[in-house]
Write a protein that holds these residues in place. Sequence first.
Motif, PDB file in Angstrom:
ATOM      1  N   THR A 189      31.474  20.880  67.312  1.00 36.11           N
ATOM      2  CA  THR A 189      32.140  21.739  68.035  1.00 36.11           C
ATOM      3  C   THR A 189      32.651  22.759  67.565  1.00 36.11           C
ATOM      4  O   THR A 189      33.327  22.697  66.311  1.00 36.11           O
ATOM      5  CB  THR A 189      33.226  20.907  68.952  1.00 36.11           C
ATOM      6  OG1 THR A 189      32.764  19.736  69.446  1.00 36.11           O
ATOM      7  CG2 THR A 189      33.885  21.798  70.024  1.00 36.11           C
ATOM      8  N   THR A 190      32.478  23.975  68.201  1.00 35.16           N
ATOM      9  CA  THR A 190      33.124  25.176  67.467  1.00 35.16           C
ATOM     10  C   THR A 190      34.620  25.486  67.959  1.00 35.16           C
ATOM     11  O   THR A 190      34.860  24.807  69.120  1.00 35.16           O
ATOM     12  CB  THR A 190      32.175  26.440  67.994  1.00 35.16           C
ATOM     13  OG1 THR A 190      32.460  26.683  69.339  1.00 35.16           O
ATOM     14  CG2 THR A 190      30.894  26.575  67.581  1.00 35.16           C
ATOM     15  N   GLU A 192      35.842  27.763  69.025  1.00 34.57           N
ATOM     16  CA  GLU A 192      35.797  28.632  70.511  1.00 34.57           C
ATOM     17  C   GLU A 192      35.792  27.601  71.658  1.00 34.57           C
ATOM     18  O   GLU A 192      36.423  27.608  72.673  1.00 34.57           O
ATOM     19  CB  GLU A 192      34.508  29.648  70.651  1.00 34.57           C
ATOM     20  CG  GLU A 192      35.023  30.882  69.628  1.00 34.57           C
ATOM     21  CD  GLU A 192      35.062  30.888  68.233  1.00 34.57           C
ATOM     22  OE1 GLU A 192      34.243  29.795  67.837  1.00 34.57           O
ATOM     23  OE2 GLU A 192      35.448  31.581  67.544  1.00 34.57           O
ATOM     24  N   ALA A 193      34.764  26.623  71.440  1.00 37.32           N
ATOM     25  CA  ALA A 193      34.436  25.791  72.785  1.00 37.32           C
ATOM     26  C   ALA A 193      35.712  24.879  72.799  1.00 37.32           C
ATOM     27  O   ALA A 193      36.089  24.547  73.953  1.00 37.32           O
ATOM     28  CB  ALA A 193      33.019  24.718  72.235  1.00 37.32           C
ATOM     29  N   ILE A 196      38.184  26.811  74.734  1.00 38.06           N
ATOM     30  CA  ILE A 196      37.836  26.783  76.246  1.00 38.06           C
ATOM     31  C   ILE A 196      38.149  25.260  77.003  1.00 38.06           C
ATOM     32  O   ILE A 196      38.909  25.405  77.842  1.00 38.06           O
ATOM     33  CB  ILE A 196      36.525  26.819  76.483  1.00 38.06           C
ATOM     34  CG1 ILE A 196      36.083  28.532  75.855  1.00 38.06           C
ATOM     35  CG2 ILE A 196      35.952  26.977  77.604  1.00 38.06           C
ATOM     36  CD1 ILE A 196      34.718  29.042  75.678  1.00 38.06           C
ATOM     37  N   ALA A 197      37.877  24.227  76.296  1.00 37.51           N
ATOM     38  CA  ALA A 197      38.332  23.162  76.953  1.00 37.51           C
ATOM     39  C   ALA A 197      39.705  22.757  76.935  1.00 37.51           C
ATOM     40  O   ALA A 197      40.122  22.479  77.952  1.00 37.51           O
ATOM     41  CB  ALA A 197      37.589  22.027  75.855  1.00 37.51           C
ATOM     42  N   LEU A 219      31.785  21.672  81.569  1.00 36.92           N
ATOM     43  CA  LEU A 219      32.136  21.441  80.211  1.00 36.92           C
ATOM     44  C   LEU A 219      31.790  20.037  79.744  1.00 36.92           C
ATOM     45  O   LEU A 219      31.078  20.080  78.495  1.00 36.92           O
ATOM     46  CB  LEU A 219      33.591  21.441  80.276  1.00 36.92           C
ATOM     47  CG  LEU A 219      34.110  23.102  80.264  1.00 36.92           C
ATOM     48  CD1 LEU A 219      35.760  22.883  80.382  1.00 36.92           C
ATOM     49  CD2 LEU A 219      33.899  23.704  78.938  1.00 36.92           C
ATOM     50  N   TYR A 222      28.165  20.094  78.611  1.00 40.58           N
ATOM     51  CA  TYR A 222      28.190  20.958  77.378  1.00 40.58           C
ATOM     52  C   TYR A 222      28.355  19.899  76.082  1.00 40.58           C
ATOM     53  O   TYR A 222      27.647  19.859  75.290  1.00 40.58           O
ATOM     54  CB  TYR A 222      29.007  22.082  77.340  1.00 40.58           C
ATOM     55  CG  TYR A 222      29.079  22.688  75.964  1.00 40.58           C
ATOM     56  CD1 TYR A 222      27.873  23.394  75.473  1.00 40.58           C
ATOM     57  CD2 TYR A 222      30.131  22.377  75.126  1.00 40.58           C
ATOM     58  CE1 TYR A 222      28.244  23.815  74.026  1.00 40.58           C
ATOM     59  CE2 TYR A 222      30.288  23.008  73.786  1.00 40.58           C
ATOM     60  CZ  TYR A 222      29.107  23.622  73.393  1.00 40.58           C
ATOM     61  OH  TYR A 222      29.441  24.116  72.040  1.00 40.58           O
ATOM     62  N   PHE A 223      29.625  19.296  76.272  1.00 37.94           N
ATOM     63  CA  PHE A 223      30.023  18.387  75.115  1.00 37.94           C
ATOM     64  C   PHE A 223      28.912  17.109  74.822  1.00 37.94           C
ATOM     65  O   PHE A 223      28.787  16.747  74.169  1.00 37.94           O
ATOM     66  CB  PHE A 223      31.326  17.867  75.409  1.00 37.94           C
ATOM     67  CG  PHE A 223      32.263  18.968  74.733  1.00 37.94           C
ATOM     68  CD1 PHE A 223      32.755  19.606  73.792  1.00 37.94           C
ATOM     69  CD2 PHE A 223      33.220  19.587  75.934  1.00 37.94           C
ATOM     70  CE1 PHE A 223      33.319  20.629  73.581  1.00 37.94           C
ATOM     71  CE2 PHE A 223      34.107  20.288  75.638  1.00 37.94           C
ATOM     72  CZ  PHE A 223      34.204  21.143  74.563  1.00 37.94           C
TER      73      PHE A 223
END
Lengths: 255, 330
Positions: A189-190, A192-193, A196-197, A219, A222-223
């Motif tokens: 996970t970056t 940034e991600a 956002i979460a 979300l 995505y994860f």
Amino acid sequence: MSPTRTSSLTIETPEGVSFTLLLAGPVTRFLAWLIDLFAIVALNAIAQNALQIAGFVGAEFVQAAVILEYFALSTGYSICLEWLWRGQTLGKRVLGLRVMDAQGLRLDFSQIVIRNLLRTVDMLPAFYLVGGAATVFTRNAQRLGDLAANTIVVRSPRIEQPDLDRLLGGKFNSLLDYQHLAARLRQRTTPEAAGIALSALLRREDFDAHARVELFDELAGYFQSIVEFPADAVENLTGEQYVRNTVEILFRSSK
Amino acid sequence: MILDLPRFLAAERPYWTELESALDRVEGEPGRRPTLAEIKSLHYLYQRASADLARFATFSSEPETRRYLESLVACAYAEIHETREARRRVNVWRWLARELPQTFRRHVRAFWLAVAITLAGVAFGVLALRIDPEAKAVIMPFQGLLESPSERVAREEHAKVDKMRGVKTTFAAELMTHNTQVALTTLALGMTWGVGTVLVLFYNGVTLGAVSADYVQSGQSSFLMGWLMPHGAAEIPAILIASQAGLILAGALIGWGTSASRGERLRAVSRDVLTLVCGMALLLVWAGIVEAFFSQYHEPVVPYALKIAFGAVELLALALYLGRSGASSP
């Protein structure tokens, strides 16, 4: 100090740390001024009624006092309040605005007086046309009074500490049963991600119900796409619960 | 590379809360002088919060806590890095005896420039009326001045009733507020790089010159001096001081011969501008009282010689005050 052309001003301290001040736009400032205008009108009505009580001294005295009171109130309202409330008038307080020094330093009384006395020019020809135009065209959204006093108007410079304990603490997390997958999630996970979460969780009450479900499902999807957990770990988990569990893994060290 | 946020928050939050309380104390009691220990503590907490903000910006993109920390650092920065002395209490006597005249003298060149522009306007007004008497209708600022000076003097000197009876206080209040607004506009127009201030000064000079020429040509010099001197001795210097402040602002805005930024230049003159504005306001309050209660009375009620002498004494006292008061102090 490095001003930007957007609605913020970034100040770099001698310690090498930068902080950003969010500049107030002309419309918000105009609305704050309207509130202040109503406050001045109301205070003026109260003061004039109070002065009528002193009518026994003489009508001439009352008339003179009314003229002086209006002048003092219209000129002194913003000066007094910005000094007492450290850069805020009633209108600015209601709308979360504050006058600050343009270098981020302490606001001096002389700056408050100058920015308010120069309203005379900013108000020309009517309804703050000169001042409004200046806030649109100057880099730091300053009217002429702000330029002369070296001040800016910012949005909510002091905010409360976020309550992350309430967000992350005390809930069962089925994903933590699979530590090797949790470690992989942290690895893939970056920042940034992750941000956002976390932001989505912190602001979850602000969304309407439908948008909230959609956002957290997206979300969660995505994860799940970057690390797939076994079916028994994710069974009956809503998108929001999945994202909360993910955030707990990302923002906590492994057990 | 994600920060262990809860642990980080648990470790640092007490320091942020302490910094917040320290800032609240500073904000809540602006007149209080903090102890050395308090200053050291504030400085330490500020540096710690700055370091936390730097770590936060590097390791995590969580916006809420970062914004909170930014706001905390911003508030602490304002207190730590401000080099201007915070004014605890204003000593009115010291301000009157030293600060105002010293500030006036420090920027006396701007004052003389304002005087020169006004005198240029006066010369223009005098010449305009001599060359073209018809120009009176255009130059005079209000209808009352279009009347023949001789007729006005005759009317004033033979008046049977006191025209100021029952309106003196109101008139004084109107004069004070109106003149202060005019002076503030002159000051504020300094932000047009001084162009507006220069134009207002020149126009004032033209009006003064034209009115003076009109009365002198009609042989009414004594009336003119007796009418204008008592309040003009304070009112005209007040407008000149407002213009002086406007020209100081304009000078800081233009910034000839200095490498300082515009913000630094304007910051450097802000207290001086405020001092001059307060001085101007005091003079206009005095001028309003004198104009309403004294200037409007003419012979035979008040001899012109007395009115002229009164104005001359005022002017001399003001010149001595602004030129000499506080000269011996550092």
